[in-house]
Design a protein around this motif. Structure first.
Motif, PDB file in Angstrom:
ATOM      1  N   CYS B  92      69.612 -74.211  52.197  1.00 42.93           N
ATOM      2  CA  CYS B  92      69.231 -73.434  53.361  1.00 42.93           C
ATOM      3  C   CYS B  92      69.824 -74.107  54.597  1.00 42.93           C
ATOM      4  O   CYS B  92      69.940 -75.341  54.648  1.00 42.93           O
ATOM      5  N   ALA B  93      70.215 -73.318  55.560  1.00 40.50           N
ATOM      6  CA  ALA B  93      70.733 -73.849  56.819  1.00 40.50           C
ATOM      7  C   ALA B  93      70.189 -73.014  57.966  1.00 40.50           C
ATOM      8  O   ALA B  93      69.845 -71.844  57.790  1.00 40.50           O
ATOM      9  N   SER B  94      70.108 -73.627  59.120  1.00 39.24           N
ATOM     10  CA  SER B  94      69.716 -72.859  60.300  1.00 39.24           C
ATOM     11  C   SER B  94      70.628 -73.215  61.462  1.00 39.24           C
ATOM     12  O   SER B  94      71.252 -74.285  61.484  1.00 39.24           O
ATOM     13  N   SER B  95      70.727 -72.291  62.399  1.00 40.62           N
ATOM     14  CA  SER B  95      71.493 -72.547  63.613  1.00 40.62           C
ATOM     15  C   SER B  95      70.766 -71.906  64.781  1.00 40.62           C
ATOM     16  O   SER B  95      69.946 -70.997  64.602  1.00 40.62           O
ATOM     17  N   LEU B  96      71.116 -72.379  65.957  1.00 37.31           N
ATOM     18  CA  LEU B  96      70.407 -71.923  67.149  1.00 37.31           C
ATOM     19  C   LEU B  96      70.520 -70.416  67.300  1.00 37.31           C
ATOM     20  O   LEU B  96      69.561 -69.719  67.553  1.00 37.31           O
ATOM     21  N   THR B  97      71.737 -69.933  67.114  1.00 37.78           N
ATOM     22  CA  THR B  97      71.958 -68.505  67.167  1.00 37.78           C
ATOM     23  C   THR B  97      73.241 -68.226  66.433  1.00 37.78           C
ATOM     24  O   THR B  97      73.763 -69.099  65.753  1.00 37.78           O
ATOM     25  N   ARG B  98      73.781 -67.058  66.546  1.00 35.39           N
ATOM     26  CA  ARG B  98      75.036 -66.737  65.898  1.00 35.39           C
ATOM     27  C   ARG B  98      75.844 -65.934  66.901  1.00 35.39           C
ATOM     28  O   ARG B  98      75.335 -64.999  67.497  1.00 35.39           O
ATOM     29  N   LEU B  99      77.112 -66.303  67.094  1.00 31.79           N
ATOM     30  CA  LEU B  99      77.926 -65.667  68.104  1.00 31.79           C
ATOM     31  C   LEU B  99      78.098 -64.189  67.784  1.00 31.79           C
ATOM     32  O   LEU B  99      78.266 -63.811  66.640  1.00 31.79           O
ATOM     33  N   ALA B 100      78.123 -63.376  68.791  1.00 34.27           N
ATOM     34  CA  ALA B 100      78.265 -61.941  68.598  1.00 34.27           C
ATOM     35  C   ALA B 100      79.646 -61.616  68.053  1.00 34.27           C
ATOM     36  O   ALA B 100      80.612 -62.335  68.283  1.00 34.27           O
ATOM     37  N   GLY B 101      79.743 -60.568  67.316  1.00 33.06           N
ATOM     38  CA  GLY B 101      81.031 -60.115  66.812  1.00 33.06           C
ATOM     39  C   GLY B 101      81.462 -60.786  65.540  1.00 33.06           C
ATOM     40  O   GLY B 101      82.497 -60.467  64.976  1.00 33.06           O
ATOM     41  N   GLY B 102      80.685 -61.738  65.084  1.00 30.10           N
ATOM     42  CA  GLY B 102      80.993 -62.326  63.783  1.00 30.10           C
ATOM     43  C   GLY B 102      82.029 -63.421  63.821  1.00 30.10           C
ATOM     44  O   GLY B 102      82.283 -64.050  62.811  1.00 30.10           O
ATOM     45  N   ARG B 103      82.612 -63.703  64.957  1.00 31.14           N
ATOM     46  CA  ARG B 103      83.642 -64.753  64.973  1.00 31.14           C
ATOM     47  C   ARG B 103      83.007 -66.093  65.216  1.00 31.14           C
ATOM     48  O   ARG B 103      82.467 -66.349  66.274  1.00 31.14           O
ATOM     49  N   GLY B 104      83.097 -66.944  64.251  1.00 27.71           N
ATOM     50  CA  GLY B 104      82.577 -68.300  64.395  1.00 27.71           C
ATOM     51  C   GLY B 104      81.061 -68.317  64.386  1.00 27.71           C
ATOM     52  O   GLY B 104      80.408 -67.281  64.385  1.00 27.71           O
ATOM     53  N   THR B 105      80.516 -69.491  64.335  1.00 24.17           N
ATOM     54  CA  THR B 105      79.073 -69.624  64.341  1.00 24.17           C
ATOM     55  C   THR B 105      78.715 -70.861  65.132  1.00 24.17           C
ATOM     56  O   THR B 105      79.516 -71.758  65.328  1.00 24.17           O
ATOM     57  N   ASP B 106      77.470 -70.880  65.560  1.00 21.26           N
ATOM     58  CA  ASP B 106      76.931 -72.147  66.012  1.00 21.26           C
ATOM     59  C   ASP B 106      76.904 -73.107  64.825  1.00 21.26           C
ATOM     60  O   ASP B 106      76.925 -72.684  63.677  1.00 21.26           O
ATOM     61  N   THR B 107      76.813 -74.368  65.122  1.00 22.35           N
ATOM     62  CA  THR B 107      76.732 -75.361  64.051  1.00 22.35           C
ATOM     63  C   THR B 107      75.532 -75.074  63.169  1.00 22.35           C
ATOM     64  O   THR B 107      74.423 -74.858  63.661  1.00 22.35           O
ATOM     65  N   GLN B 108      75.756 -75.055  61.873  1.00 15.70           N
ATOM     66  CA  GLN B 108      74.675 -74.869  60.921  1.00 15.70           C
ATOM     67  C   GLN B 108      74.196 -76.227  60.428  1.00 15.70           C
ATOM     68  O   GLN B 108      75.004 -77.082  60.071  1.00 15.70           O
ATOM     69  N   TYR B 109      72.903 -76.400  60.406  1.00 14.40           N
ATOM     70  CA  TYR B 109      72.264 -77.628  59.946  1.00 14.40           C
ATOM     71  C   TYR B 109      71.622 -77.337  58.597  1.00 14.40           C
ATOM     72  O   TYR B 109      70.824 -76.411  58.467  1.00 14.40           O
ATOM     73  N   PHE B 110      71.982 -78.145  57.627  1.00 16.28           N
ATOM     74  CA  PHE B 110      71.587 -77.875  56.252  1.00 16.28           C
ATOM     75  C   PHE B 110      70.381 -78.707  55.833  1.00 16.28           C
ATOM     76  O   PHE B 110      70.232 -79.867  56.232  1.00 16.28           O
ATOM     77  N   GLY B 111      69.571 -78.116  54.976  1.00 19.10           N
ATOM     78  CA  GLY B 111      68.523 -78.859  54.303  1.00 19.10           C
ATOM     79  C   GLY B 111      69.066 -79.579  53.090  1.00 19.10           C
ATOM     80  O   GLY B 111      70.234 -79.399  52.724  1.00 19.10           O
ATOM     81  N   PRO B 112      68.227 -80.378  52.425  1.00 21.24           N
ATOM     82  CA  PRO B 112      68.676 -81.162  51.261  1.00 21.24           C
ATOM     83  C   PRO B 112      68.841 -80.324  50.004  1.00 21.24           C
ATOM     84  O   PRO B 112      69.436 -80.791  49.037  1.00 21.24           O
ATOM     85  N   GLY B 113      68.329 -79.097  50.013  1.00 23.90           N
ATOM     86  CA  GLY B 113      68.503 -78.228  48.863  1.00 23.90           C
ATOM     87  C   GLY B 113      67.364 -78.288  47.867  1.00 23.90           C
ATOM     88  O   GLY B 113      66.571 -79.234  47.842  1.00 23.90           O
ATOM     89  N   THR B 114      67.294 -77.233  47.062  1.00 23.38           N
ATOM     90  CA  THR B 114      66.396 -77.187  45.901  1.00 23.38           C
ATOM     91  C   THR B 114      67.266 -77.057  44.666  1.00 23.38           C
ATOM     92  O   THR B 114      68.060 -76.123  44.555  1.00 23.38           O
ATOM     93  N   ARG B 115      67.099 -78.014  43.756  1.00 25.36           N
ATOM     94  CA  ARG B 115      67.841 -77.951  42.494  1.00 25.36           C
ATOM     95  C   ARG B 115      67.035 -77.123  41.511  1.00 25.36           C
ATOM     96  O   ARG B 115      65.950 -77.521  41.101  1.00 25.36           O
ATOM     97  N   LEU B 116      67.579 -75.954  41.158  1.00 33.82           N
ATOM     98  CA  LEU B 116      66.909 -75.060  40.213  1.00 33.82           C
ATOM     99  C   LEU B 116      67.562 -75.199  38.843  1.00 33.82           C
ATOM    100  O   LEU B 116      68.790 -75.068  38.725  1.00 33.82           O
ATOM    101  N   THR B 117      66.746 -75.443  37.850  1.00 37.66           N
ATOM    102  CA  THR B 117      67.219 -75.511  36.465  1.00 37.66           C
ATOM    103  C   THR B 117      66.461 -74.471  35.665  1.00 37.66           C
ATOM    104  O   THR B 117      65.226 -74.486  35.625  1.00 37.66           O
ATOM    105  N   VAL B 118      67.221 -73.575  35.052  1.00 36.55           N
ATOM    106  CA  VAL B 118      66.625 -72.542  34.211  1.00 36.55           C
ATOM    107  C   VAL B 118      66.938 -72.883  32.759  1.00 36.55           C
ATOM    108  O   VAL B 118      68.106 -72.944  32.358  1.00 36.55           O
ATOM    109  N   LEU B 119      65.883 -73.136  31.992  1.00 39.51           N
ATOM    110  CA  LEU B 119      66.069 -73.545  30.588  1.00 39.51           C
ATOM    111  C   LEU B 119      66.177 -72.338  29.656  1.00 39.51           C
ATOM    112  O   LEU B 119      65.666 -71.257  29.962  1.00 39.51           O
TER     113      LEU B 119
END
Lengths: 110, 119
Positions: B92-119
């Motif tokens: 998961c990542a979050s950013s302050l906002t997202r630039l209009a028009g889809g070009r580029g993004t604010d910096t995204q800050y990532f979480g450590p993740g969830t490791r999912l294992t399906v047996l």
């Protein structure tokens, strides 16, 4: 659609020697480009980003990258590798969606 | 300040079961993203929220995957009838906002993740 290609899946250097991690991108217009680093069991951390300002971008921990439009490249460099630099590095191009390369694993030998 | 957090850090489940993965973004970040990272690959985009609404869910692989963000902060990624191929790290990542028009993004800050294992 935009994409990135990281030219090396694995790079091994000795501590104190330069680091070069290569990235080429494909884009229909001037892109935003990023380098992220991923240490084991930790979240992705932004090293640096290019957003059409200066073509030489300086990041954290002594890393820098140069945007070369003519070569469609955004290679990551560091003058002197440190043991703590060992990690997975991702080049990313953004058109609103972050599109990640496959990653380059950097190994630093003592 | 606090970064992006994800729970659980690890989830092991059996094929066919339902799972929920939670993301707490950085406070004040309006944009939230989910990615999936398979072994040896870079993260792949799944879905993006701007506020409470899913602005782009084009990366969701099929209708077994669904995500919500009811109050514009915490988000939950839901996977029904899990399959072994769903095994991956979900970021998961979050950013302050997202630039209009889809070009580029604010910096995204990532979480450590969830490791999912399906047996």
């Amino acid at each position: 659609a935009q994409s990135v290609t990281q030219l090396d899946s694995h790079v091994s250097v000795s501590e104190g020697t330069p680091v070069l991690l290569r990235c080429n991108y494909s884009s229909s217009y001037s892109p935003s480009l990023f380098w992220y680093v991923q240490h084991p069991n930790k979240g992705l951390q932004l090293l640096l980003k290019y957003t059409s300002a200066a073509t030489l971008v300086k990041g954290i921990n002594g890393f820098e990258a140069e945007f070369k439009k003519s070569e469609t490249s955004f290679h990551l460099t560091k003058p002197s590798a440190h043991m703590s630099d060992a990690a997975e590095y991702f080049c990313v191009v953004s058109d609103g969606h972050m599109r990640f390369g496959a990653g380059t694993r950097l190994t630093v030998k003592p | 300040g606090a970064g992006v957090s994800q729970t659980p850090s690890n989830k092991v489940t059996e094929k066919g079961k339902y799972v929920e993965l939670r993301c707490d973004p950085i406070s004040g970040h309006t944009a939230l993203y989910w990615y999936r990272q398979s072994l040896g690959q870079g993260p792949e985009f799944l879905i993006y929220f701007q506020g409470t609404g899913a602005a782009d869910d084009s990366g969701l692989p099929n209708d077994r995957f669904f995500a919500v963000r009811p109050e514009g902060s915490v988000s939950t990624l839901k996977i029904q009838r899990t399959e072994r191929g769903d095994s991956a790290v979900y970021l998961c990542a979050s950013s302050l906002t997202r630039l209009a028009g889809g070009r580029g993004t604010d910096t995204q800050y990532f979480g450590p993740g969830t490791r999912l294992t399906v047996l």
